[in-house]
Design an enzyme around this catalytic site. Sequence first.
Site, PDB file in Angstrom:
ATOM      1  N   ASP A  73      34.694  29.573  44.492  1.00 20.63           N
ATOM      2  CA  ASP A  73      35.867  30.121  43.832  1.00 20.63           C
ATOM      3  C   ASP A  73      37.041  29.167  44.072  1.00 20.63           C
ATOM      4  OD1 ASP A  73      37.480  32.222  42.577  1.00 20.63           O
ATOM      5  OD2 ASP A  73      35.912  33.585  43.293  1.00 20.63           O
ATOM      6  N   ASP A 105      39.870  30.945  39.325  1.00 27.89           N
ATOM      7  CA  ASP A 105      40.585  32.215  39.292  1.00 27.89           C
ATOM      8  C   ASP A 105      41.802  32.141  38.353  1.00 27.89           C
ATOM      9  OD1 ASP A 105      40.747  34.825  40.884  1.00 27.89           O
ATOM     10  OD2 ASP A 105      42.780  34.071  41.144  1.00 27.89           O
ATOM     11  N   GLU A 159      38.328  31.863  34.735  1.00 26.61           N
ATOM     12  CA  GLU A 159      38.662  33.262  34.468  1.00 26.61           C
ATOM     13  C   GLU A 159      39.945  33.272  33.640  1.00 26.61           C
ATOM     14  OE1 GLU A 159      39.581  37.391  36.914  1.00 26.61           O
ATOM     15  OE2 GLU A 159      40.603  35.536  37.422  1.00 26.61           O
ATOM     16  N   HIS A 201      33.500  41.514  41.002  1.00 23.37           N
ATOM     17  CA  HIS A 201      34.155  42.247  42.085  1.00 23.37           C
ATOM     18  C   HIS A 201      35.421  42.963  41.629  1.00 23.37           C
ATOM     19  CE1 HIS A 201      36.163  38.482  41.565  1.00 23.37           C
ATOM     20  NE2 HIS A 201      37.170  38.903  42.317  1.00 23.37           N
ATOM     21  N   ASP A 202      35.823  42.785  40.380  1.00 25.85           N
ATOM     22  CA  ASP A 202      37.026  43.446  39.862  1.00 25.85           C
ATOM     23  C   ASP A 202      36.702  44.590  38.910  1.00 25.85           C
ATOM     24  OD1 ASP A 202      38.683  41.599  41.166  1.00 25.85           O
ATOM     25  OD2 ASP A 202      38.686  40.236  39.437  1.00 25.85           O
TER      26      ASP A 202
HETATM   27  C1  NOJ Z   1      41.303  37.494  39.874  1.00 27.07           C
HETATM   28  C2  NOJ Z   1      40.350  37.837  40.964  1.00 27.07           C
HETATM   29  O1  NOJ Z   1      39.075  38.023  40.437  1.00 27.07           O
HETATM   30  C3  NOJ Z   1      40.899  39.069  41.641  1.00 27.07           C
HETATM   31  O2  NOJ Z   1      39.990  39.640  42.543  1.00 27.07           O
HETATM   32  C4  NOJ Z   1      42.179  38.685  42.324  1.00 27.07           C
HETATM   33  O3  NOJ Z   1      42.779  39.835  42.857  1.00 27.07           O
HETATM   34  C5  NOJ Z   1      43.155  38.028  41.359  1.00 27.07           C
HETATM   35  N1  NOJ Z   1      42.541  37.098  40.471  1.00 27.07           N
HETATM   36  C6  NOJ Z   1      44.209  37.295  42.114  1.00 27.07           C
HETATM   37  O4  NOJ Z   1      43.664  36.159  42.722  1.00 27.07           O
END
Ligand code: NOJ
Length: 577
Positions: A106, A214, A276, A349-350
Site C-alpha cells: 500500500d 491510496d 484507488e 477493508h473499507d
Molecule cells: C482509503 C483507505 O482505503 C482507507 O482505509 C483510509 O481510511 C483512507 N484512504 C485514508 O488513507
Amino acid sequence: MSNPLTDPATTPWWTGAVVYQIYPRSFQDSDGNGIGDLRGVLQRVDHLAELGVDVVWFSPVYRSPQDDNGYDISDYQDVDPLFGTLADLDEVVQALHERGIKVVMDLVVNHTSDEHPWFVESRSSADNPKRDWYWWRPARAGMQAGEPGAEPTNWGSFFSGPTWAFDEATGEYYLHLFSRKQPDLNWENPEVRKAVYDMMRWWLDRGIDGFRMDVINLISKRTGPDGELADGLVSVGPYGDAGPITTNGPRLHEFLQEMHHAVFDGRDGELLLVGETPGATIEEGKLLTDPARDELGMIFTFEHMGLDHGPAGRFDIKPLDLRELKATMSRWQAGLQDAGWNSLYWENHDQPRIVSRFGDDGEFRRESATMLGTVLHLHRGTPYVYQGEELGMTNAHFTSFESYRDIESLRYVAQARTIGHLSDDQLLKGLQDGSRDNARTPVQWDASPQAGFTTGTPWIAVNPNHRSINAEAQRADPESVFHHYRRLIALRHDEAVVRFGDFTLLLPEDPDVYAFTRTLGDERLVVAANFRGESRTVDLGIDLHGAELVLGNYADSAAPESAIVTLRPWEAVVVRA
Ligand code: NOJ
C-alpha cells in the site's frame, strides 16, 4: 479497435492475475496480543497458495500511530512494531515469492501521519524549510484564527468534522481530508514529490512487485472555494462537500506521469500499479490506465459501491437495484474495452461484506456468496479477493456501539449525536449496514474460541458465526465458498476467454438475473446468475442446446438446454456455447 492489453504476445502478467488483499491487523496474530502481524501471515501462506492467488496486497504495515489503522504513516521505510520488523517482512515476501505469489504494498502518499518527521518539522514554525510540504492557510478573511467558522474553507472531512485543523503555535490551519492526524502532503512542492519517489524506489529495490496507491486522485487538488452544503457524504454536519474540489485536480496526470518516469521506467509491465480513485469517471479511468500514457495499470472505481447508498452515504443503506449494478459494471467494461484495464472488486477493508450486502448471509449464504464471486470473476479485468471473502464471511452484526473500532464510524456517531437528528437505533443500524468494521473482524480460520486468529483478546470481536463459517471446515467441503473461489481463480488462469474476452451484457432490464457473454474469437462463455432467493426463469436469447457446463455453484449444476433458463435461488452457471 482491440485493446493492446488483450494481445497475449505483449500483455503484462497482471492482466491474468488474481490479487488477494491482506488487512494485517485482522489476518493472523502470532504473539497473542490480539493484533494480526507479519509472522502470523507466515503461518497462513499455504492457505493463499492453495487458493491459487497470484498476488498479495498488504494494507499498511509501516510505522504508524494507528489513528486510521496504519493509513496514517509516520515512517514509510520501517515496519510498525505492532506488525513485526523489516526482517519479518522480508521473510514474508520471500515465502510468498517461493510460492509464486507477488507482493504489492500500500502506498499512502496523499497524506502522512502528523507524527511523521516531515510534518513535525513543517508545523514547528512558519518559516521552517518544510513548511510548504503541507497545506497551511491563514484563517478566513475577517475572522479570528481559531474561532468557530474561521477555517479557510467550509469543507467537511471524510471522517466528519472540518478538514482544517487549527495549529495554535503558528496561528494557521493545516488541511486534512481524513483525520486531523492525517495532514495532506502538498504535491505542488517538487521536494515532496522527489521524497516520495525516492521512497518508492527504495521499496522496489527491496524486491516488491507493485503498489496499491491510496486515494491517489486526491494528490492534485484545489484548496478552495467553499464546498456545497448539501445532503451527501458529509451531510451530517454544517460542512461543505470538498469532494469535487479536491479530487482529480488539474495536475493529477502530470504528477502520475512524472512518478512513472522517475520510479517505474525500465520496469514497465513488471509492476502491478493500482490506484484507488474515488469519484473517477470512465473518461478519467481511461486516461489513468491507458498504457500508452505511462500512468497506472488499473484503478479502483467506486460507482458500483455507491449504488446502495442513500442520500446520507454509507451509513444510509438502501436495497440494491440490480439493473443499476449491471448498467454500471457494463459501462465500465465497455468504457475500458479498447484502452485501459478494469480492476474487479466487491470487498476491501473499507466495504461491508458482499454476501451481507448484495447476497443473503442467512439461509443462502453459500449459494449467494458463490454466485457473487462467479459474476465478478467472469468479468474482464483483474479480480481482487479481500481476506475472508473466499470463505463467504459476513458482516459483523454487532449489537452495541462499544464493539466498533473504526475512526470513521466512531466520529460519524459522535458528530451525529451532537446534531441529534438520528436516534441511537437508527445510528446503530447505520453502522451495522455500512461500517468499515464489517470487513475488519478477524479472519475465521477454525471453530476454536477466537477462530484460530489469536490466543489473546482480539482487538475487535471475532464473529460468533466462525463456529460454522471457517477455513478449516471449508477446506474439507468441496462445495464450500473457498473451493468455489479456488475454481474461479483456476478458471481465469486456464481460459484465455476469461482473461481477454469481450464482454456483452444480456437482459439489461431484468431486475433479478445478471447475464452476459464473454467472447474471444470462436470461443463464447455465457454467464447467468440469479440475485434472488426464489427460482427465476429467463429467456437469454441464445440457443444453449449442446452447451457445456464450465462452472456452477450447485453440486448438481447442469448446462441449460435451450435459451430458456431456470435458475434456482442464487444459482449461477457458466457455460461454453
Ligand atoms: C482509503 C483507505 O482505503 C482507507 O482505509 C483510509 O481510511 C483512507 N484512504 C485514508 O488513507
